[in-house]
Design a protein around this motif. Structure first.
Motif, PDB file in Angstrom:
ATOM      1  N   UNK A 280       0.766  -1.322   0.080  1.00 15.99           N
ATOM      2  CA  UNK A 280      -0.110   0.081  -0.208  1.00 15.99           C
ATOM      3  C   UNK A 280       0.854   1.220   0.026  1.00 15.99           C
ATOM      4  N   UNK A 281       0.260   2.169  -0.231  1.00 13.71           N
ATOM      5  CA  UNK A 281       1.015   3.728  -0.171  1.00 13.71           C
ATOM      6  C   UNK A 281       1.575   4.172   1.127  1.00 13.71           C
ATOM      7  N   UNK A 282       0.771   3.723   2.038  1.00 18.37           N
ATOM      8  CA  UNK A 282       1.095   4.001   3.525  1.00 18.37           C
ATOM      9  C   UNK A 282       2.514   3.018   3.671  1.00 18.37           C
ATOM     10  N   UNK A 283       2.354   2.135   3.390  1.00 18.73           N
ATOM     11  CA  UNK A 283       3.517   0.958   3.870  1.00 18.73           C
ATOM     12  C   UNK A 283       4.967   1.426   3.113  1.00 18.73           C
ATOM     13  N   UNK A 284       4.694   1.819   2.029  1.00 25.46           N
ATOM     14  CA  UNK A 284       6.160   2.287   1.083  1.00 25.46           C
ATOM     15  C   UNK A 284       6.503   3.902   1.495  1.00 25.46           C
ATOM     16  N   UNK A 285       5.657   4.572   1.958  1.00 24.80           N
ATOM     17  CA  UNK A 285       5.892   6.162   2.276  1.00 24.80           C
ATOM     18  C   UNK A 285       7.233   6.248   3.165  1.00 24.80           C
ATOM     19  N   UNK A 286       7.339   5.183   4.277  1.00 19.20           N
ATOM     20  CA  UNK A 286       8.655   5.608   5.111  1.00 19.20           C
ATOM     21  C   UNK A 286      10.015   5.118   4.208  1.00 19.20           C
ATOM     22  N   UNK A 287       9.626   4.001   3.627  1.00 18.55           N
ATOM     23  CA  UNK A 287      10.791   3.471   2.703  1.00 18.55           C
ATOM     24  C   UNK A 287      11.267   4.713   1.669  1.00 18.55           C
ATOM     25  N   UNK A 288      10.273   5.451   0.862  1.00 22.10           N
ATOM     26  CA  UNK A 288      10.767   6.492  -0.092  1.00 22.10           C
ATOM     27  C   UNK A 288      11.448   7.603   0.816  1.00 22.10           C
ATOM     28  N   UNK A 289      11.250   7.738   2.193  1.00 21.74           N
ATOM     29  CA  UNK A 289      11.735   8.895   2.762  1.00 21.74           C
ATOM     30  C   UNK A 289      13.246   8.293   3.150  1.00 21.74           C
ATOM     31  N   UNK A 290      13.540   6.943   3.478  1.00 24.24           N
ATOM     32  CA  UNK A 290      14.876   6.597   3.424  1.00 24.24           C
ATOM     33  C   UNK A 290      15.607   6.534   2.350  1.00 24.24           C
ATOM     34  N   UNK A 291      14.736   6.477   1.135  1.00 22.06           N
ATOM     35  CA  UNK A 291      15.379   6.603  -0.254  1.00 22.06           C
ATOM     36  C   UNK A 291      16.149   8.071  -0.170  1.00 22.06           C
ATOM     37  N   UNK A 292      15.625   9.196  -0.001  1.00 20.77           N
ATOM     38  CA  UNK A 292      15.730  10.545   0.149  1.00 20.77           C
ATOM     39  C   UNK A 292      17.158  10.617   0.895  1.00 20.77           C
TER      40      UNK A 292
END
Length: 380
Positions: A280-292
């Motif tokens: 889900x979008x909510x599940x990948x949201x923190x992962x995306x921030x880690x990519x930053x």
């Protein structure tokens, strides 16, 4: 069969060693390239660096330059490495800070384009587009918060300055412990610089162009090599990250991005997984921030390649990139109200895009072309 299996295993092991050797060479090439940009900038403009970049002296103009450059090149790592080289050559840190912020926005274009691959199925496209644009809106919100704060109080400038202060020697502006890179990179830089000296100051511009080209090539090849070497490990980290909470997701996103050397790759990997309903979008949201956060490693590596009077500023701008992404993650994700804004904007835009595909073109054209172009034209 046993002999064949042993031979195949030996061949695979040899290929991995060759890839690791190539990766080490590409890292060296990156360091040489940053030194070339730095040296070329000093050579061509010298102390006139501030005059040359007067058009970018306004923070909003600098932001737009970073955004457009990254959107065109499709690599924030490449743009921030170039900025590190320019700062090492004399570009003021305060001018470069908005450019780094703009690079964060420009890199989000990649995964937004990836989401268009799901356009044939409305429900898949809605999820995929929301997954892609949550990264966009997070970075836009981060800039909306931190650019005014930087303009008023210089918080990133001061924080990064404090972090690099231990590297300052008494009486000059070079870095302790960083000069060991110069003996490694300078011979290669001198080898390229020699034939260009016949062109006088114009040779400096040639050195800059060659350095930027080498940065682009080295980072691209490093990304491919890292993906080939680490794809299995990155996938394992990805699987273990899901469902273990936001802190684990952020840490895992950082680790995967460091492994594959590309935040665009990490975030683009998420889009089809969300589109097909696996995540889900909510599940990948923190992962995306880690990519930053993970993508900051390239600029930090590039900063070790420079020496001389401006070397501490090269490290400082690399730390600005890191501080900006870490502070944005802590503030925006740490405050529930702010945390929801990128999600709500992404869901709203994805619903709109599902009903009318023209909204996608309008969004991309507005954020990545119309607004940056208009601001640059106005400030010029």
């Amino acid at each position: 069969m046993t002999t064949q299996a042993t031979t195949a295993a030996s061949k695979f092991s040899s290929m991995r060693w060759v890839r690791w050797a190539n990766l080490a060479f590409m890292l060296y090439l990156l360091l040489v390239a940053v030194s070339m940009v730095s040296g070329g900038f000093k050579w061509s403009v010298g102390e006139q660096a501030k005059t040359l970049f007067e058009f970018a002296s306004h923070p909003v103009a600098g932001l737009m330059i970073g955004l457009i450059a990254t959107a065109l090149i499709q690599s924030s790592s490449t743009v921030t490495s170039i900025i590190v080289g320019l700062v090492a050559g004399g570009l003021p840190v305060e001018t470069a800070i908005p450019m780094v912020m703009g690079a964060n926005i420009g890199t989000t274009l990649t995964n937004t384009l990836v989401s268009l691959g799901h356009a044939r199925c409305k429900e898949e496209f809605r999820r995929a587009f929301a997954s892609a644009t949550v990264h966009d809106f997070f970075n836009l919100l981060a800039v909306a918060i931190f650019l005014p704060l930087e303009m008023m109080f210089g918080i990133l400038d001061k924080l990064s300055g404090w972090l690099v202060s231990p590297f300052l020697k008494a009486g000059d502006m070079s870095m302790n412990g960083m000069d060991f890179m110069k003996p490694l990179t300078q011979p290669a830089v001198d080898l390229v610089k020699g034939p260009l000296e016949v062109f006088g100051h114009n040779g400096g511009f040639g050195l800059i162009v060659l350095g930027i080209a080498l940065i682009f090539v080295s980072i691209t090849l490093m990304g491919r090599l890292m993906r080939g070497l680490m794809v299995g490990r990155a996938r394992d980290i990805l699987k273990s990250a899901i469902g273990r909470g936001p802190l684990h997701g952020i840490a895992s996103g950082t680790a995967v991005t460091v492994l594959v050397q590309s935040s665009s790759t990490t975030t683009s990997l998420m889009v089809p997984l969300v589109g097909t309903g696996v995540l889900t979008v909510r599940e990948v949201y923190p992962f995306t921030l880690g990519a930053n956060i993970g993508t900051c490693i390239t600029a930090l590596l590039a900063a070790t390649a420079v020496s001389g009077e401006h070397s501490v500023f090269a490290l400082q701008i690399a730390l600005v990139h890191l501080c900006f992404n870490v502070l944005a993650t802590v503030l925006i994700y740490g405050v529930p109200f702010l945390r929801e804004i990128p999600l709500k904007c992404a869901f709203f835009l994805s619903d709109l895009a599902t009903k009318n595909k023209a909204a996608v073109a309008g969004y991309l054209g507005l954020v990545f072309i119309a607004i940056p172009g208009s601001i640059l034209a106005f400030t010029a």
